[in-house]
Design a protein around this motif. Sequence first.
Motif, PDB file in Angstrom:
ATOM      1  N   ALA A 245       0.833  -1.207   0.000  1.00 23.95           N
ATOM      2  CA  ALA A 245       0.000   0.000   0.000  1.00 23.95           C
ATOM      3  C   ALA A 245       0.866   1.255   0.000  1.00 23.95           C
ATOM      4  N   GLU A 246       2.001   1.209   0.693  1.00 22.27           N
ATOM      5  CA  GLU A 246       2.893   2.368   0.734  1.00 22.27           C
ATOM      6  C   GLU A 246       3.630   2.550  -0.595  1.00 22.27           C
ATOM      7  N   ASP A 249       1.091   4.368  -2.558  1.00 29.87           N
ATOM      8  CA  ASP A 249       1.056   5.769  -2.114  1.00 29.87           C
ATOM      9  C   ASP A 249       2.240   6.549  -2.681  1.00 29.87           C
ATOM     10  N   TRP A 250       3.396   5.918  -2.701  1.00 29.75           N
ATOM     11  CA  TRP A 250       4.587   6.591  -3.223  1.00 29.75           C
ATOM     12  C   TRP A 250       4.424   6.887  -4.707  1.00 29.75           C
ATOM     13  N   ARG A 252       1.651   7.371  -6.308  1.00 27.03           N
ATOM     14  CA  ARG A 252       0.705   8.483  -6.454  1.00 27.03           C
ATOM     15  C   ARG A 252       1.353   9.809  -6.053  1.00 27.03           C
ATOM     16  N   THR A 253       2.245   9.750  -5.076  1.00 31.87           N
ATOM     17  CA  THR A 253       2.979  10.956  -4.664  1.00 31.87           C
ATOM     18  C   THR A 253       3.844  11.473  -5.806  1.00 31.87           C
ATOM     19  N   ALA A 273       6.469   9.098   2.200  1.00 29.31           N
ATOM     20  CA  ALA A 273       5.341   8.325   1.661  1.00 29.31           C
ATOM     21  C   ALA A 273       5.488   6.836   1.957  1.00 29.31           C
TER      22      ALA A 273
END
Length: 293
Positions: A245-246, A249-250, A252-253, A273
């Motif tokens: 999940a991270e 997130d990264w 998307r960051t 992130a």
Amino acid sequence: MTWFDAPADAATRLEAAGYLADAATATTTYLAGALEKPLLLEGPAGVGKTELAKAVSRATGADLVRLQCYEGLDEARALYEWNYKKQLLRIQAANAGGSGEGVDWDATHDDIFSEEFLLTRPLLTAIRREQPTVLLIDEVDKTDIEVEGLLLEVLSDFQVTIPELGTVAATRRPFVVLTSNASRELSEAVKRRCLYLHIDYPDAARERQILQSQVPDLDDRIAEQLVATVGRLRELELKKAPSIAESVDWARTLIALEIRDLDAKAIADTLGAVLKHQSDHERAVKELKLARS
């Protein structure tokens, strides 16, 4: 209800629900439904154990009932409890309405220990449901070992015994998923009642597939760089390694910041992130030779 027709059907429907399952995961998920046995998923935090249960729910249209485990969890929070305040009010009302000859305690007892006063918790809720249900018992290793005794009747016979009401058996067996981060060894009694699957971090190729599925706008080159960097971070002795999940997130960051090259500066600037502990940041900066942002 047939949960899945075959392992291939499980893989296809899980993918349609947003979960990329490898052959072992698809096969074990199919068998859990076909054999009506609980599925114990074990592995590091953040590898998709909880998400698999959610994906089964989405893929089959079943409702999800979740028991989040924690230290101190007891029967009243896992199975059921009685609405004591409502029971007391009923007793007071019965006393007030008496004719001076006293209240028939047997009748009052039968009244207050009835369905009207029963507060169901996740395990009993899942057992009593007539609709297709996925029961997620999440992070079971965080509970005290005594709680596992509460689970045995549910996991083996799909029933719950309530002393005041009798045994409540499932009319439709739920699809049961237990997850564990392996922070402690589960009892053999629990393991014996379950199918077992260990889920680890995916290899680079599968993680790129996951990123492409979850973040379709991510450039292939950035995806390759990100997956390689996450792999290096997971090799370090971190307090909390980056989860899938991270990684998402990264990705998307990086899109949000319009970063097109994951160089040392970009990594240092966006490390928050994926790493959530200061000690992990410091170790990553040192080991990856990053400039401090």
